[in-house]
Design a protein around this motif. Structure first.
Motif, PDB file in Angstrom:
ATOM      1  N   ILE A  50      37.265  12.045  24.267  1.00 66.17           N
ATOM      2  CA  ILE A  50      36.703  12.513  22.985  1.00 66.17           C
ATOM      3  C   ILE A  50      35.200  12.736  23.115  1.00 66.17           C
ATOM      4  O   ILE A  50      34.641  13.625  22.462  1.00 66.17           O
ATOM      5  CB  ILE A  50      37.053  11.570  21.813  1.00 66.17           C
ATOM      6  N   GLU A  90      30.210   0.951  24.323  1.00 67.66           N
ATOM      7  CA  GLU A  90      31.230   0.578  25.309  1.00 67.66           C
ATOM      8  C   GLU A  90      30.972  -0.842  25.791  1.00 67.66           C
ATOM      9  O   GLU A  90      29.840  -1.175  26.167  1.00 67.66           O
ATOM     10  CB  GLU A  90      31.221   1.568  26.481  1.00 67.66           C
ATOM     11  N   GLU A 118      42.004  -5.264  20.905  1.00 62.86           N
ATOM     12  CA  GLU A 118      41.511  -6.003  19.748  1.00 62.86           C
ATOM     13  C   GLU A 118      42.636  -6.145  18.716  1.00 62.86           C
ATOM     14  O   GLU A 118      43.646  -5.448  18.780  1.00 62.86           O
ATOM     15  CB  GLU A 118      40.316  -5.275  19.129  1.00 62.86           C
ATOM     16  N   TYR A 159      40.631  -9.084  28.721  1.00 60.64           N
ATOM     17  CA  TYR A 159      40.529  -7.684  29.165  1.00 60.64           C
ATOM     18  C   TYR A 159      39.123  -7.369  29.666  1.00 60.64           C
ATOM     19  O   TYR A 159      38.945  -6.752  30.733  1.00 60.64           O
ATOM     20  CB  TYR A 159      40.918  -6.734  28.023  1.00 60.64           C
ATOM     21  N   ASN A 195      39.622  -9.662  22.917  1.00 58.84           N
ATOM     22  CA  ASN A 195      39.939  -9.029  24.199  1.00 58.84           C
ATOM     23  C   ASN A 195      39.050  -9.532  25.348  1.00 58.84           C
ATOM     24  O   ASN A 195      38.778  -8.781  26.283  1.00 58.84           O
ATOM     25  CB  ASN A 195      39.873  -7.500  24.080  1.00 58.84           C
ATOM     26  N   LEU A 217      38.317   7.091  28.882  1.00 58.13           N
ATOM     27  CA  LEU A 217      38.266   8.194  29.835  1.00 58.13           C
ATOM     28  C   LEU A 217      37.202   9.225  29.437  1.00 58.13           C
ATOM     29  O   LEU A 217      37.071  10.261  30.088  1.00 58.13           O
ATOM     30  CB  LEU A 217      39.631   8.886  29.907  1.00 58.13           C
ATOM     31  N   ASP A 249      37.953   3.627  18.567  1.00 58.57           N
ATOM     32  CA  ASP A 249      39.141   3.519  19.425  1.00 58.57           C
ATOM     33  C   ASP A 249      38.833   2.500  20.516  1.00 58.57           C
ATOM     34  O   ASP A 249      38.346   2.854  21.581  1.00 58.57           O
ATOM     35  CB  ASP A 249      39.446   4.907  20.025  1.00 58.57           C
TER      36      ASP A 249
HETATM   37  C1  LIG Z   1      41.386   3.462  24.455  1.00 59.15           C
HETATM   38  S1  LIG Z   1      39.838   3.467  25.231  1.00 59.15           S
HETATM   39  C2  LIG Z   1      38.963   4.747  24.373  1.00 59.15           C
HETATM   40  C3  LIG Z   1      39.421   6.097  24.810  1.00 59.15           C
HETATM   41  C4  LIG Z   1      38.551   7.228  24.302  1.00 59.15           C
HETATM   42  N1  LIG Z   1      38.810   7.465  22.896  1.00 59.15           N
HETATM   43  C5  LIG Z   1      38.775   8.493  25.084  1.00 59.15           C
HETATM   44  O1  LIG Z   1      38.828   9.577  24.452  1.00 59.15           O
HETATM   45  O2  LIG Z   1      38.901   8.467  26.314  1.00 59.15           O
HETATM   46  C6  LIG Z   1      39.118   2.000  24.558  1.00 59.15           C
HETATM   47  C7  LIG Z   1      37.719   1.681  25.078  1.00 59.15           C
HETATM   48  O3  LIG Z   1      37.140   0.711  24.197  1.00 59.15           O
HETATM   49  C8  LIG Z   1      36.404  -0.211  24.960  1.00 59.15           C
HETATM   50  N2  LIG Z   1      36.255  -1.450  24.161  1.00 59.15           N
HETATM   51  C9  LIG Z   1      37.147  -2.448  23.969  1.00 59.15           C
HETATM   52  N3  LIG Z   1      36.665  -3.359  23.103  1.00 59.15           N
HETATM   53  C10 LIG Z   1      35.440  -2.927  22.724  1.00 59.15           C
HETATM   54  C11 LIG Z   1      34.455  -3.433  21.829  1.00 59.15           C
HETATM   55  N4  LIG Z   1      34.642  -4.550  21.132  1.00 59.15           N
HETATM   56  N5  LIG Z   1      33.303  -2.734  21.666  1.00 59.15           N
HETATM   57  C12 LIG Z   1      33.108  -1.572  22.365  1.00 59.15           C
HETATM   58  N6  LIG Z   1      34.019  -1.038  23.225  1.00 59.15           N
HETATM   59  C13 LIG Z   1      35.177  -1.701  23.395  1.00 59.15           C
HETATM   60  C14 LIG Z   1      37.255  -0.361  26.211  1.00 59.15           C
HETATM   61  O4  LIG Z   1      36.557  -0.934  27.288  1.00 59.15           O
HETATM   62  C15 LIG Z   1      37.702   1.080  26.464  1.00 59.15           C
HETATM   63  O5  LIG Z   1      36.793   1.758  27.277  1.00 59.15           O
END
Ligand SMILES: C[S@@+](CC[C@H](N)C(=O)[O-])C[C@H]1O[C@@H](n2cnc3c(N)ncnc32)[C@H](O)[C@@H]1O
Length: 257
Positions: free
Chosen positions: A102, A118, A166, A49, A46, A99, A162
């Motif tokens: 959780i 994060e 990925e 992203y 990603n 957001l 989450d």
């Molecule tokens: C779907 S959101 C999580 C939502 C969260 N569960 C909530 O309750 O709001 C996914 C998050 O994972 C982060 N992210 C993506 N790849 C990551 C990685 N390899 N390691 C850590 N965070 C990552 C993104 O930037 C994003 O903030």
């Protein structure tokens, strides 16, 4: 399946799983006379992203390409996940802030340690602005879980995973390190959006993830939750819907002793 051909459907799902296992092996290694001669370099799935600008708006987190990273409709699902991992005064790890839905729920259980990983700089900035980095029981690790967990010596009673953008391979890799970071009586669960717009591929993915976790020594149970119909309004302003199935399967993963 709709016409009651359960046995045939199960046969197709099994065949799908076998194909996926073979394709995954072929993707990882080139084998000659039984010896692995080359292993594919790991790419950051990603990276695109992680380089894009993010926007928080009306209970949504979108990237500059219009992809929905996290949406408010998932709140009831996050509640179920948080109930699985949280008991008062435990050590909890959440991978992916989004957001913070959780994480807000995790805080209600007054954890002794609440670690959040994060990777996106804009999300991290939002966490700083909202005071997450100065909460006494919170440790924020800024970076990709693949990198920051290598130097973080901690184990947890509850873990939630989450991320965004990925591949299944990344979830697979996370599961390989899970035995090192989950306490013996700990509980793990992950956002099960695997192939969330196609029932057949979702069924194949759920079976694969279950088989792989069992292979590592975990017990896996899925709880089925009905998801209300998400109308077009929910997805307006987003590039594409990432979920359209009527049932969400919540995984509960524990050590199988
Ligand atoms: C779907 S959101 C999580 C939502 C969260 N569960 C909530 O309750 O709001 C996914 C998050 O994972 C982060 N992210 C993506 N790849 C990551 C990685 N390899 N390691 C850590 N965070 C990552 C993104 O930037 C994003 O903030």
């Amino acid at each position: 399946m709709e016409n009651g051909h359960v046995e045939l459907y199960e046969y197709l799902v099994d065949t799908g799983c076998r194909s996926e296992f073979i394709l995954s092996l072929l993707g990882q290694k080139i084998v000659e006379d039984g010896d692995v001669i080359e292993t594919k370099d790991k790419i950051v799935a990603n990276q695109g992203y992680l380089n894009r600008k993010l926007f928080y708006s009306e209970g949504k987190l979108l990237d500059s390409d219009g992809n929905a990273v996290m949406m408010g409709w998932e709140t009831p699902l996050m509640k179920i996940h948080s109930n699985i991992i949280c008991k008062k005064g435990k050590k909890i790890l959440n991978v992916g802030f989004g957001l913070g839905i959780i994480d807000t729920m995790i805080q209600e259980s007054e954890p002794t340690l609440h670690t959040i990983i994060e990777a996106h700089p804009d999300v991290y900035q939002k966490m700083v602005d909202d005071g997450w980095t100065t909460k006494p029981n919170v440790t924020v690790l800024f970076g990709r879980w693949q990198d920051v967990l290598q130097d973080y010596q901690e184990t947890f009673d509850g873990i939630f995973f989450d991320t965004f953008g990925e591949y299944y391979d990344d979830l697979h890799d996370f599961h390989q390190i899970l035995p090192n970071i989950l306490n013996e009586d700990g509980v793990y669960t992950f956002f099960n959006g695997l192939c969330g717009t196609n029932q057949f591929f979702h069924d194949v993915s759920c079976r694969i993830v279950e088989l792989e976790l069992r292979e590592i020594g975990f017990n896996v149970e899925f709880e089925e939750v009905t998801v209300d119909e998400l109308g077009d309004d929910v997805w307006k302003d987003t590039k594409r819907a990432y979920w359209s199935l009527p049932t969400y399967r919540v995984p509960t993963v524990t050590f199988d002793f």
